[in-house]
Motif scaffolding. Structure first.
Motif, PDB file in Angstrom:
ATOM      1  N   CYS A   1      -9.883   5.957   8.141  1.00 60.66           N
ATOM      2  CA  CYS A   1      -9.008   6.705   9.055  1.00 60.66           C
ATOM      3  C   CYS A   1      -7.537   6.590   8.674  1.00 60.66           C
ATOM      4  CB  CYS A   1      -9.198   6.191  10.484  1.00 60.66           C
ATOM      5  SG  CYS A   1     -10.866   6.384  11.122  1.00 60.66           S
ATOM      6  N   SER A   2      -7.270   5.922   7.586  1.00 63.56           N
ATOM      7  CA  SER A   2      -5.871   5.687   7.194  1.00 63.56           C
ATOM      8  C   SER A   2      -5.251   6.935   6.597  1.00 63.56           C
ATOM      9  CB  SER A   2      -5.800   4.531   6.193  1.00 63.56           C
ATOM     10  OG  SER A   2      -6.415   4.911   4.979  1.00 63.56           O
ATOM     11  N   LEU A   3      -3.943   6.959   6.615  1.00 62.53           N
ATOM     12  CA  LEU A   3      -3.214   8.043   5.950  1.00 62.53           C
ATOM     13  C   LEU A   3      -3.431   7.997   4.447  1.00 62.53           C
ATOM     14  CD1 LEU A   3       0.191   8.013   7.892  1.00 62.53           C
ATOM     15  CD2 LEU A   3      -1.809   9.455   8.271  1.00 62.53           C
ATOM     16  N   ASN A   4      -3.716   6.827   3.918  1.00 60.25           N
ATOM     17  CA  ASN A   4      -4.010   6.719   2.486  1.00 60.25           C
ATOM     18  C   ASN A   4      -5.192   7.609   2.135  1.00 60.25           C
ATOM     19  OD1 ASN A   4      -2.849   4.327   3.719  1.00 60.25           O
ATOM     20  ND2 ASN A   4      -2.872   3.390   1.690  1.00 60.25           N
ATOM     21  N   GLN A   5      -6.256   7.523   2.926  1.00 57.99           N
ATOM     22  CA  GLN A   5      -7.448   8.308   2.650  1.00 57.99           C
ATOM     23  C   GLN A   5      -7.186   9.794   2.837  1.00 57.99           C
ATOM     24  OE1 GLN A   5     -10.310   6.862   1.497  1.00 57.99           O
ATOM     25  NE2 GLN A   5     -10.947   8.981   1.090  1.00 57.99           N
ATOM     26  N   GLN A   6      -6.434  10.139   3.883  1.00 61.34           N
ATOM     27  CA  GLN A   6      -6.124  11.550   4.120  1.00 61.34           C
ATOM     28  C   GLN A   6      -5.324  12.141   2.965  1.00 61.34           C
ATOM     29  OE1 GLN A   6      -4.668  12.457   8.130  1.00 61.34           O
ATOM     30  NE2 GLN A   6      -5.384  10.430   8.815  1.00 61.34           N
TER      31      GLN A   6
ATOM     32  N   CYS B   1       4.260   0.364  -0.156  1.00 63.34           N
ATOM     33  CA  CYS B   1       3.688   1.545  -0.788  1.00 63.34           C
ATOM     34  C   CYS B   1       2.240   1.666  -0.328  1.00 63.34           C
ATOM     35  CB  CYS B   1       3.784   1.462  -2.307  1.00 63.34           C
ATOM     36  SG  CYS B   1       2.769   0.168  -3.048  1.00 63.34           S
ATOM     37  N   LEU B   2       1.713   2.862  -0.335  1.00 65.99           N
ATOM     38  CA  LEU B   2       0.355   3.092   0.133  1.00 65.99           C
ATOM     39  C   LEU B   2      -0.631   2.669  -0.947  1.00 65.99           C
ATOM     40  CD1 LEU B   2       0.665   6.513   1.982  1.00 65.99           C
ATOM     41  CD2 LEU B   2       1.017   4.196   2.851  1.00 65.99           C
ATOM     42  N   ALA B   3      -1.623   1.904  -0.549  1.00 61.02           N
ATOM     43  CA  ALA B   3      -2.615   1.379  -1.495  1.00 61.02           C
ATOM     44  C   ALA B   3      -3.697   2.413  -1.780  1.00 61.02           C
ATOM     45  CB  ALA B   3      -3.236   0.108  -0.924  1.00 61.02           C
ATOM     46  N   ASP B   4      -4.323   2.270  -2.949  1.00 66.39           N
ATOM     47  CA  ASP B   4      -5.502   3.048  -3.330  1.00 66.39           C
ATOM     48  C   ASP B   4      -5.252   4.549  -3.310  1.00 66.39           C
ATOM     49  OD1 ASP B   4      -6.812   0.650  -3.543  1.00 66.39           O
ATOM     50  OD2 ASP B   4      -7.633   0.734  -1.512  1.00 66.39           O
ATOM     51  N   LEU B   5      -4.137   4.983  -3.911  1.00 61.19           N
ATOM     52  CA  LEU B   5      -3.867   6.411  -4.065  1.00 61.19           C
ATOM     53  C   LEU B   5      -4.114   6.823  -5.510  1.00 61.19           C
ATOM     54  CD1 LEU B   5      -0.652   7.092  -1.949  1.00 61.19           C
ATOM     55  CD2 LEU B   5      -3.022   7.668  -1.398  1.00 61.19           C
ATOM     56  N   PRO B   6      -4.390   8.106  -5.756  1.00 61.93           N
ATOM     57  CA  PRO B   6      -4.681   8.540  -7.133  1.00 61.93           C
ATOM     58  C   PRO B   6      -3.459   8.542  -8.038  1.00 61.93           C
ATOM     59  CG  PRO B   6      -4.645  10.424  -5.636  1.00 61.93           C
ATOM     60  CD  PRO B   6      -4.579   9.202  -4.774  1.00 61.93           C
ATOM     61  N   VAL B   7      -2.264   8.400  -7.499  1.00 61.06           N
ATOM     62  CA  VAL B   7      -1.054   8.373  -8.327  1.00 61.06           C
ATOM     63  C   VAL B   7      -0.279   7.110  -8.011  1.00 61.06           C
ATOM     64  CG1 VAL B   7      -0.868  10.883  -8.490  1.00 61.06           C
ATOM     65  CG2 VAL B   7       0.277   9.672  -6.626  1.00 61.06           C
ATOM     66  N   SER B   8       0.577   6.738  -8.918  1.00 62.59           N
ATOM     67  CA  SER B   8       1.376   5.529  -8.743  1.00 62.59           C
ATOM     68  C   SER B   8       2.743   5.892  -8.175  1.00 62.59           C
ATOM     69  CB  SER B   8       1.543   4.804 -10.087  1.00 62.59           C
ATOM     70  OG  SER B   8       2.205   5.648 -11.017  1.00 62.59           O
ATOM     71  N   ILE B   9       3.486   4.833  -7.808  1.00 61.00           N
ATOM     72  CA  ILE B   9       4.854   5.035  -7.331  1.00 61.00           C
ATOM     73  C   ILE B   9       5.675   5.727  -8.423  1.00 61.00           C
ATOM     74  CG2 ILE B   9       6.988   3.817  -6.737  1.00 61.00           C
ATOM     75  CD1 ILE B   9       5.064   3.916  -4.472  1.00 61.00           C
ATOM     76  N   GLY B  10       6.429   6.748  -8.024  1.00 62.66           N
ATOM     77  CA  GLY B  10       7.249   7.477  -8.988  1.00 62.66           C
ATOM     78  C   GLY B  10       6.638   8.777  -9.434  1.00 62.66           C
ATOM     79  N   SER B  11       5.363   9.040  -9.061  1.00 62.70           N
ATOM     80  CA  SER B  11       4.690  10.259  -9.505  1.00 62.70           C
ATOM     81  C   SER B  11       4.288  11.139  -8.341  1.00 62.70           C
ATOM     82  CB  SER B  11       3.452   9.890 -10.335  1.00 62.70           C
ATOM     83  OG  SER B  11       3.815   9.138 -11.462  1.00 62.70           O
ATOM     84  N   TRP B  12       4.951  11.010  -7.236  1.00 57.40           N
ATOM     85  CA  TRP B  12       4.629  11.807  -6.062  1.00 57.40           C
ATOM     86  C   TRP B  12       5.194  13.218  -6.212  1.00 57.40           C
ATOM     87  CZ3 TRP B  12       3.342  10.085  -0.675  1.00 57.40           C
ATOM     88  CH2 TRP B  12       2.649   8.865  -0.678  1.00 57.40           C
ATOM     89  N   THR B  13       4.428  14.193  -5.711  1.00 61.98           N
ATOM     90  CA  THR B  13       4.906  15.576  -5.703  1.00 61.98           C
ATOM     91  C   THR B  13       5.738  15.806  -4.448  1.00 61.98           C
ATOM     92  OG1 THR B  13       2.972  16.359  -4.495  1.00 61.98           O
ATOM     93  CG2 THR B  13       2.848  16.348  -6.919  1.00 61.98           C
TER      94      THR B  13
END
Length: 1037
Positions: free
Chosen positions: A766-771, A708-720
């Motif tokens: 430059c990671s996709l996490n940040q984007q 799973c991608l680290a340091d995102l504003p939402v947790s696993i299961g809450s993706w749009t």
């Protein structure tokens, strides 16, 4: 042992259903659709299915198709060209879903045999009672074979037993004394199947034999000696049609025609069997068995094992099984010859062939004359009785019985005991009786001279228990015994042994054996046995019975945890080489990463360069070459089960998969273990792992890493949905990704990573996490998420949902062009809007008022409200749901705009159902009514899809009903429970009293009488039970 005759009949019925023949790869599937089981070629003594088919020249002809695949055609002859009227007064055997046989027909009054006049109308769809899948239409003629009626070769095939009804696979005696028989008379219902016959049934497809050259003068003795030599080289049997060319090959002469006519009379040379017909060329020859060993003594010893008597017609088979020698045919025709060694009883005076034989016990003087000491004969008789008169243990009828695992030194021979009524409870009752019986000194008869194999009562060493045991080994002052009800052995003193009273012989031995499915090739691996011992030994588990053989084939489950554990699959994982697992550790970085899957909850699966991946690719390359060179039915998956490892096509190549769920016998869910993708496929699309590569593939761990991608504003299961689609479009088309692990959760086997589409994995900015974090993709309707999780049990807490299996488009492998879109092309498929106008199916056709129908009660609230399903169309519903699974699981669509009273498809517990929307809640949940099962459910709006027109052909199957014969009232909870226990989830017979018509099926209601015909003694009318119960409650009040 399977009935070879019945197998041939069923194979013929399958093959006649197709003019163009049935491919060898589909034959097992078609046979299972018809009979509920696979072709038992191993039980019939053949190593492969091909060998069995080659032994049936009168039934099947094997040809090569245009694609090079082996195709099976029916061998038709004149014997299947006669139209026959059938007569029977029978109960119906019906099945649905997984094969099971139940009795849903009411008993009829004693009457003259009911005659069914079969008017063969060669129009209609193919119907198979209990499993049938639609097929083509045909015409033809019929024939009747044997005691089991089989009408084949025409547009109609009727199959039923001509003797007794069948309940759960067991024949029951037919009772005509019904308490309620006078209420009304039900005619028998018959499972009917129509199919395409060959274009010309009157044409004999057997090629004409060439004319033989002139034969030598006929010398019977010479021919007999030569035939004996030929048969000795073919001890497993020989078709008569093969005898002339073999005779010519060995002796350079033609076999005289007179010899073929005399074969049946040369019983000292050969034995003749007529498996298919009376035609000489369709007979089987076997070497003659020595009959000189048949002595009165051997027959007497055999009869001693059956103190309750033995039917005479069962004697030949028992004799051959015991002494490996055929009983002379004249014995049954002259039973009086046995009067010196047995008593002959004729329970049916008008039928001299139906006799019961009882062994005679010789008097003391006769024993002495025969040279046997009296005590020695007594011990021999006791040993025979102790080892033979205990009935065999019957496998429980339920599909998932509970078992207590005792021990396992081999996964092909796991010792266990069944738990429940008739098993563990019956054993406890028996041991209580034994404790009371042997507690009295008068009953304690010491067994002073125990014999190996003898049954005995044992006073347990450590506990004050009396247990049944069998003597294994006799020593000086001790004996080794095996506790037949508990499954373990012990060495004890001889003083602990007592004679086992005859009343304790009635209960079967409770310790039995099973074989673990999937572990057959690794049955004695120490890693497997050690894992099994730690997980299963001494525990009560749930058993799924796959094959009901003498040693049943099972899958065991531990249901004591929150998630069920598949014991078989877990033991298989013990063989994996840990050194080949992914080397992903904290702060480790990898380039050339292949992202294989992005799930709708934000989880990703990827492959990183490793030694295990390199080895896997090499093995899969060998597998591809092997399957390309081998065209055989042996590699088809004939027995799918959860946790099974096999192969399926992914992006045009064979890949490893694990079966995760089964939807009936045709459709199943799989997981591509090396890419993390889920799919729903037909069982015919799977292949067994080739035996030479099995160990290598099993020992290689799955190469898909769950991240799973680290340091995102939402947790696993809450993706749009927008965030999921953006990530898919970005990484699934990238051939060179990089990642860096920041955390590894070993308990969840989940790695938290930074993902890059370049090799610059040192700069996390430059990671996709940040984007993703910077993009405005996280705004969605409150409490509504595109997630693999379903709604919570609490309507106010949808963020803590119960897990519901979800399958994405990228979770689907492109199996066939017909069903599966291109893997990459389906990723960004636009959402489908519901059709402008959906033509609903017609109303379900009901019988006339006063008529009867077989039904299944799917939901029961109380006598005033319950839901029925017509039994005769249940197989169509199973087939429809399988097609819906294949259709809706192949792609992911955006949530449907839901409106009240809308008919759509909903996903509930891994299945897709036709539903009616009853209400839309503000928290994203929808109240739906299952139009085929009558249940009300709450489902997330993300699990709804438009119902396509192809799934609106079958009428909605749920029928709302009310019980007739009772006054309307407010039913108490106690009465509702009584009613529910009697009818819910049961097949019954319904007598239609009235119908409250409506324009829509969900508004229509029927008033019916319900009758339970499952009991052998009498039929149970449910309105009588409920009336009696309410009267008792009123009197008690």
């Amino acid at each position: 042992m399977a009935d070879e005759e019945l197998v041939k009949k069923m194979v013929r019925a399958v093959l006649l259903s197709s003019r163009s023949g049935v491919s060898l790869s589909n034959l097992q599937v078609e046979y299972k659709d018809l009979t509920g089981e696979l072709i038992p070629y191993k039980q019939l003594g053949y190593a492969t299915l091909d060998a069995l088919l080659h032994s049936m020249p009168s039934v099947v002809k094997l040809d090569k198709g245009q694609s090079g695949e082996v195709v099976c055609h029916a061998t038709t002859g004149n014997e299947v060209t006669r139209i026959t009227k059938l007569a029977a007064r029978q109960h119906t055997a019906k099945r649905t879903g997984r094969p099971q046989v139940v009795n849903c027909q009411m008993r009829v009054k004693p009457a003259a045999p009911f005659v069914l006049n079969v008017a063969v109308l060669c129009t209609g769809s193919r119907v198979v009672a209990g499993s049938g899948y639609p097929s083509a239409v045909g015409s033809g003629t019929c024939s009747v074979q044997g005691d089991d009626w089989l009408v084949s070769g025409c547009g109609v095939e009727l199959v039923w037993s001509s003797t007794r009804p069948i309940v759960n696979g067991e024949l029951l005696s037919t009772s005509t004394n019904s308490t309620y028989a006078s209420k009304f008379l039900l005619g028998p219902s018959i499972g009917m199947r129509t199919f395409d016959p060959p274009s010309n049934l009157n044409e004999n497809t057997t090629p004409a034999k060439p004319k033989l050259p002139h034969s030598a003068p006929y010398s019977p003795k010479l021919v007999q000696s030569r035939i004996k030599e030929v048969l000795n080289k073919h001890s497993n049997g020989l078709w008569v049609s093969k005898l002339p060319p073999l005779y010519r090959e060995h002796y350079k002469q033609d076999l005289p025609n007179e010899a073929l006519k005399d074969l049946e009379h040369w019983t000292h040379i050969c034995s003749v069997e007529k498996p298919c017909s009376n035609k000489p060329q369709e007979m089987l020859l076997y070497p003659a068995k020595e009959t000189s060993q048949i002595t009165p003594q051997s027959l007497g010893e055999l009869l001693l094992k059956y103190s309750s008597g033995l039917w005479a017609h069962a004697l030949p088979k028992l004799y051959q099984d015991t002494y490996k020698c055929k009983l002379a045919e004249f014995v049954l025709d002259h039973l009086t010859l046995l009067s010196d060694i047995c008593t002959i009883d004729y329970p049916m005076p008008d039928n001299s062939k139906r006799a019961i034989l009882y062994a005679k016990v010789l008097e003391d003087e006769n024993r002495n004359q025969s040279g046997l000491a009296g005590s020695e004969t007594k011990e021999t008789v006791e040993r025979c009785l102790s080892s033979q008169t205990v009935p065999s243990l019957v496998i429980p009828r339920e599909e998932y019985p509970s078992v207590l695992v005792v021990e396992a030194s081999d996964t092909n021979s796991v010792i266990l005991r069944y738990i429940g009524e008739g098993y563990s409870k019956a054993q406890e009752k028996l041991e209580d009786e034994m404790r009371e019986f042997y507690g009295q000194d008068i009953n304690k008869v010491a067994l002073t001279s125990p014999l190996s194999g003898q049954l005995t009562a044992v006073h347990a060493e450590e506990e004050e228990e009396i247990l049944r045991a069998q003597v294994c080994e006799v020593m000086a002052d001790k004996v080794k015994v095996y506790y037949v009800d508990h499954g373990f052995s012990e060495v004890i003193s001889k003083s602990k042994l007592f004679e086992l009273h005859e009343k304790f012989y009635r209960l079967p031995f409770q310790a039995t054996k099973c074989k673990l499915a999937g572990l057959e090739s690794f049955s004695q691996e120490q890693a497997v046995l050690k894992r099994f011992e730690s997980m299963a030994t001494g525990k009560i588990l749930l058993a799924e019975i796959l094959e009901r053989n003498e040693v049943p084939l099972m899958v065991l489950y531990d249901t004591s945890q929150d998630d069920d554990i598949n014991i078989n699959a877990t033991c298989m994982k013990a063989l994996q080489d840990k050194s080949l697992e992914s080397p992903l550790k904290v702060n480790s970085a990898f380039m050339n990463v292949n992202v294989t899957s992005v799930c709708s909850d934000g989880t990703i699966y990827c492959q990183v360069p490793s030694r295990g991946l390199t080895k896997l690719n090499g093995i899969l390359e060998k597998t591809e070459n092997y399957l390309h060179s081998q065209v055989t039915s042996e590699l088809l998956v004939s027995l799918p089960f959860c946790g099974k490892n096999c192969l399926a096509r992914y992006k045009g190549k064979w890949s490893r998969v694990e079966i995760t769920n089964l939807h009936g016998s045709r459709v199943l869910d799989i997981l591509f273990v090396d890419v993390g993708i889920r799919a729903s496929v037909e069982v015919t699309e799977l292949r067994e792992i080739p035996p030479p590569l099995l160990r290598d593939l099993i020992s290689t761990p799955p190469q898909a890493l769950k991240c799973c991608l680290a340091d995102l504003p939402v947790s696993i299961g809450s993706w749009t949905p927008d965030a999921v689609h953006w990530l898919r479009d970005t990484v699934l088309h990238c051939s060179d990704c990089s990642l860096k692990a920041t955390k590894v959760d070993e308990s969840k086997r989940l790695a938290h990573v930074y993902l890059f589409t370049s090799k610059n994995f040192h700069d996390t900015s430059c990671s996709l996490n940040q984007q993703l974090a910077d993009l405005n993709l996280w705004n969605h309707q409150k409490d509504v998420f595109l997630s693999s999780r379903g709604p919570s049990k609490s309507l106010n807490a949808p963020t803590n949902p119960a897990t519901i299996h979800n399958t994405d488009v990228q979770d689907k492998a492109p199996h066939t062009a017909r069903r599966m879109l291109s893997l990459l092309g389906s990723q960004s498929a636009p959402p489908c809007s519901p059709p402008v106008q959906l033509a609903l199916p017609p109303l379900l056709e009901l019988p006339e008022i006063g008529q009867n129908m077989d039904v299944f009660v799917s939901v029961a609230c109380h006598p005033g409200h319950f839901v029925l399903q017509p039994w005769q169309d249940m197989y169509k519903l199973v087939d429809l749901m399988g097609e819906m699974i294949l259709h809706y699981n192949k792609m992911e669509e955006k949530p449907l705009k839901v409106e009240k009273n809308q008919v759509c498809a909903a996903k509930l517990e891994n299945n897709w159902y036709r539903v009616l929307v009853k209400g839309v809640l503000t928290n994203g949940l929808v109240s739906v009514f299952q139009l085929d099962y009558g249940k009300h459910e709450l489902v997330s709006c993300t699990q709804l899809r438009p119902l396509t027109q192809e799934f609106c052909q079958l009428p909605f199957q749920a029928i709302t009903a009310q019980l007739a014969g009772l006054k309307p009232r407010q039913w108490s909870e106690e009465a509702s429970i009584v009613f529910r226990n009697h009818v819910e989830k049961k097949p019954l017979v319904a007598h239609l009293d009235s119908v409250q018509e409506a324009s829509q099926s969900w508004d229509r209601k029927v008033v019916i009488y319900l009758v339970d015909t499952s009991q052998e003694e009498r039929d149970i009318w449910l309105h009588d039970i409920m009336a009696e119960f309410t009267d008792e409650m009123s009197n008690a009040a």
